[in-house]
Motif scaffolding. Structure first.
Motif, PDB file in Angstrom:
ATOM      1  N   TYR A   1     -35.474  -2.314   6.977  1.00 15.72           N
ATOM      2  CA  TYR A   1     -35.985  -2.930   7.410  1.00 15.72           C
ATOM      3  C   TYR A   1     -37.402  -2.291   5.784  1.00 15.72           C
ATOM      4  O   TYR A   1     -37.543  -1.596   5.563  1.00 15.72           O
ATOM      5  CB  TYR A   1     -36.853  -1.892   8.684  1.00 15.72           C
ATOM      6  N   ALA A   2     -38.539  -3.334   6.006  1.00 20.05           N
ATOM      7  CA  ALA A   2     -39.331  -3.142   5.204  1.00 20.05           C
ATOM      8  C   ALA A   2     -40.137  -2.187   4.996  1.00 20.05           C
ATOM      9  O   ALA A   2     -40.319  -1.476   3.704  1.00 20.05           O
ATOM     10  CB  ALA A   2     -40.133  -4.736   5.253  1.00 20.05           C
ATOM     11  N   ASP A   3     -40.276  -0.925   5.459  1.00 19.46           N
ATOM     12  CA  ASP A   3     -40.965  -0.010   5.965  1.00 19.46           C
ATOM     13  C   ASP A   3     -40.198   0.652   5.505  1.00 19.46           C
ATOM     14  O   ASP A   3     -40.789   1.864   4.250  1.00 19.46           O
ATOM     15  CB  ASP A   3     -41.787  -0.463   6.757  1.00 19.46           C
ATOM     16  N   ASN A   4     -39.152   0.946   5.599  1.00 15.69           N
ATOM     17  CA  ASN A   4     -38.569   1.487   5.203  1.00 15.69           C
ATOM     18  C   ASN A   4     -37.756   1.737   4.053  1.00 15.69           C
ATOM     19  O   ASN A   4     -37.548   2.192   3.414  1.00 15.69           O
ATOM     20  CB  ASN A   4     -36.244   2.008   6.149  1.00 15.69           C
ATOM     21  N   CYS A   5     -37.377   0.724   2.776  1.00 15.29           N
ATOM     22  CA  CYS A   5     -37.729   0.244   1.713  1.00 15.29           C
ATOM     23  C   CYS A   5     -38.482   1.105   1.147  1.00 15.29           C
ATOM     24  O   CYS A   5     -38.178   1.163   0.182  1.00 15.29           O
ATOM     25  CB  CYS A   5     -37.083  -1.284   1.966  1.00 15.29           C
ATOM     26  N   ALA A   6     -39.495   0.176   1.323  1.00 14.11           N
ATOM     27  CA  ALA A   6     -40.835   1.172   0.376  1.00 14.11           C
ATOM     28  C   ALA A   6     -40.750   2.802   0.769  1.00 14.11           C
ATOM     29  O   ALA A   6     -40.980   3.117  -0.655  1.00 14.11           O
ATOM     30  CB  ALA A   6     -42.526   1.067   1.509  1.00 14.11           C
ATOM     31  N   MET A   7     -40.367   2.970   1.771  1.00 12.74           N
ATOM     32  CA  MET A   7     -40.104   4.997   1.481  1.00 12.74           C
ATOM     33  C   MET A   7     -38.488   5.135   0.669  1.00 12.74           C
ATOM     34  O   MET A   7     -39.208   5.899  -0.012  1.00 12.74           O
ATOM     35  CB  MET A   7     -39.974   5.336   2.878  1.00 12.74           C
TER      36      MET A   7
ATOM     37  N   VAL B   1     -39.281   5.610  -2.665  1.00 16.01           N
ATOM     38  CA  VAL B   1     -40.106   6.887  -3.465  1.00 16.01           C
ATOM     39  C   VAL B   1     -38.718   7.280  -3.598  1.00 16.01           C
ATOM     40  O   VAL B   1     -39.020   8.719  -3.908  1.00 16.01           O
ATOM     41  CB  VAL B   1     -41.350   6.944  -3.432  1.00 16.01           C
ATOM     42  N   ARG B   2     -38.032   7.635  -2.720  1.00 13.15           N
ATOM     43  CA  ARG B   2     -37.130   8.824  -1.615  1.00 13.15           C
ATOM     44  C   ARG B   2     -36.217   9.061  -2.962  1.00 13.15           C
ATOM     45  O   ARG B   2     -35.789   9.850  -3.616  1.00 13.15           O
ATOM     46  CB  ARG B   2     -36.950   9.036  -0.394  1.00 13.15           C
ATOM     47  N   ASN B   3     -35.374   8.015  -3.173  1.00 16.71           N
ATOM     48  CA  ASN B   3     -33.956   7.385  -3.692  1.00 16.71           C
ATOM     49  C   ASN B   3     -34.146   6.457  -3.977  1.00 16.71           C
ATOM     50  O   ASN B   3     -33.379   5.620  -4.067  1.00 16.71           O
ATOM     51  CB  ASN B   3     -33.136   8.485  -2.769  1.00 16.71           C
ATOM     52  N   PRO B   4     -34.459   5.882  -5.548  1.00 18.05           N
ATOM     53  CA  PRO B   4     -35.175   4.542  -5.843  1.00 18.05           C
ATOM     54  C   PRO B   4     -32.942   4.399  -6.200  1.00 18.05           C
ATOM     55  O   PRO B   4     -32.569   3.130  -6.255  1.00 18.05           O
ATOM     56  CB  PRO B   4     -36.104   4.476  -6.709  1.00 18.05           C
ATOM     57  N   LYS B   5     -32.702   5.453  -6.563  1.00 15.73           N
ATOM     58  CA  LYS B   5     -31.464   4.678  -7.417  1.00 15.73           C
ATOM     59  C   LYS B   5     -30.618   4.456  -6.880  1.00 15.73           C
ATOM     60  O   LYS B   5     -29.317   3.973  -6.731  1.00 15.73           O
ATOM     61  CB  LYS B   5     -30.992   6.415  -8.388  1.00 15.73           C
TER      62      LYS B   5
END
Ligand code: IPM
Ligand code: MG
Length: 371
Positions: free
Chosen positions: A225-231, A234-238
């Motif tokens: 989900y897009a909101d989770n992706c936004a989070m 920044v949490r673990n982009p790699k």
């Protein structure tokens, strides 16, 4: 190497012309040093076109863009044109080019250069080595969906409408681009929508999954989900390799991803259409940053996003991968050497102007071909 390719350059507004001037010098460098000559034409878009012609892009300019091998655009918009009616705003020029040229796949790579690890607002270990590709759908969704508009209701209050709409072919063609890219990268695609609240998200998820199962079972596909992706960004982009998402979510998530790389001034983009009978693919390249009215005219903007957009053009439109490498390596070396425009500098660090960053890039290009 006689390229003889037709480039249309649209510097646009604000810092657009400033950063594009440095790309112009890189183009000249390729002409004189590498005998790689382009047929370059320049034209107006955005506020600049409004001032000259009363419209944010003329039919003639759109026709030139359609006929060019590639279009390179700076940025559009600025406070001077903020009060114009919606349909006349500078942004409409860019949106019309995207739509008329059918540039449905917008590639926004977010790469954290080693030298810029500390320029990000995130912890070094979170962003070091980051290399993700956001594939944003660019000609559909709520940006173009109808009905749209603002109406006055009988009781005098007003109502505004936009429509989020996607069809099977629109979803599949952009998902295909993402799967193809993933095959040349780390083999992972994360498809992003809001299937928990939007039917367009349900269809998006089903179509991406179906295409995957039929044609790309070798690629690891996940959904988010897009909101989770936004989070998660920044949490673990790699955790991400390729992200594929719709027009609006892609707009938001790519700005967010930009900050992972240290500065919005670093992010290039490519907007691609389908190949025609001759194999030529319509394409437009532009930095992800906007016209930055707050610093326009001061000569301090970072030209790297625009220069890297030119490198993407060499790679994707002209099949000149070695030349693209040359430009990207020059950027890396200049950053390694500590050259910083204001957006990249730590407090107290010495900064260079747009022009000086261009000087450093050209000197590094020279050094590389001598080496
Ligand atoms: C982008 C920009 C544009 C968009 C604007 C300038 C219309 O934000 O390219 O991300 O919203 O697509
Ligand atoms: Mg944006």
């Amino acid at each position: 190497m006689a390229a003889n390719k037709k480039l249309l350059i649209l510097p646009g507004d604000g810092i657009g012309p400033e950063v594009m001037a440095e790309v112009g010098r890189v183009i000249d460098w390729f002409g004189s040093t590498r005998a790689l000559r382009f047929e370059v034409e320049e034209d107006l878009v955005g506020g600049a076109a409004i001032d000259a012609h009363g419209v944010p892009v003329t039919d003639a300019t759109v026709a030139k863009a359609m006929a060019a091998d590639a279009v390179l655009l700076g940025a559009v918009g600025g406070p001077k044109w903020d009060d114009l009616p919606f349909e006349c705003k500078p942004e409409r020029g860019l949106l019309r080019l995207r739509k008329d040229m059918a540039l449905y796949a917008n590639l926004r790579p977010a790469i954290c250069f080693a030298a810029l690890v500390s320029a990000s607002t995130l912890k070094p270990e979170v962003v070091a080595g980051l290399d993700i590709m956001i594939v944003r759908e660019l000609t559909g969704g709520v940006y173009f969906g109808t009905p749209r508009g603002i109406e006055t209701l009988p009781d005098g209050t007003r109502r505004a409408i936009n429509t989020q709409v996607y069809t099977t072919p629109e979803i599949r063609r952009v998902a295909r681009v993402a799967f193809e890219l993933a095959r040349k990268r780390r083999g992972k695609v994360c498809s992003v929508e809001k299937a928990n609240v939007m039917e367009s998200g349900v269809l998006w998820r089903e179509e991406v999954q179906a295409l995957h199962d039929a044609e790309y079972p070798d690629v690891a596909l996940s959904h988010m989900y897009a909101d989770n992706c936004a989070m998660q960004l920044v949490r673990n982009p790699k955790q991400f390799d390729v992200i594929v998402t719709d027009n609006l979510f892609g707009d938001l998530l790519s700005d967010e991803a930009a900050m992972l790389t240290g500065s919005l001034g670093m992010l290039p983009s490519a907007s691609l259409g389908d190949a025609d009978e001759t194999g030529r693919r319509r394409a437009l390249y532009e930095p992800v940053h906007g016209s930055a009215p707050d610093i326009a005219g001061q000569g301090i903007a970072n030209p790297i996003a625009c220069v890297l957009s030119f490198a993407m053009m060499l790679r994707y439109s002209l099949d000149l991968g070695a030349e693209a490498d040359l430009v990207e390596n020059a950027v890396r070396a200049v950053l390694d050497a500590g050259v910083r425009t204001a957006d990249l500098a730590a407090p107290g660090e010495k900064t260079v102007s747009t022009r000086e960053m261009g000087d450093a890039l050209l000197a590094e290009l020279d050094r590389q071909v001598r080496a």
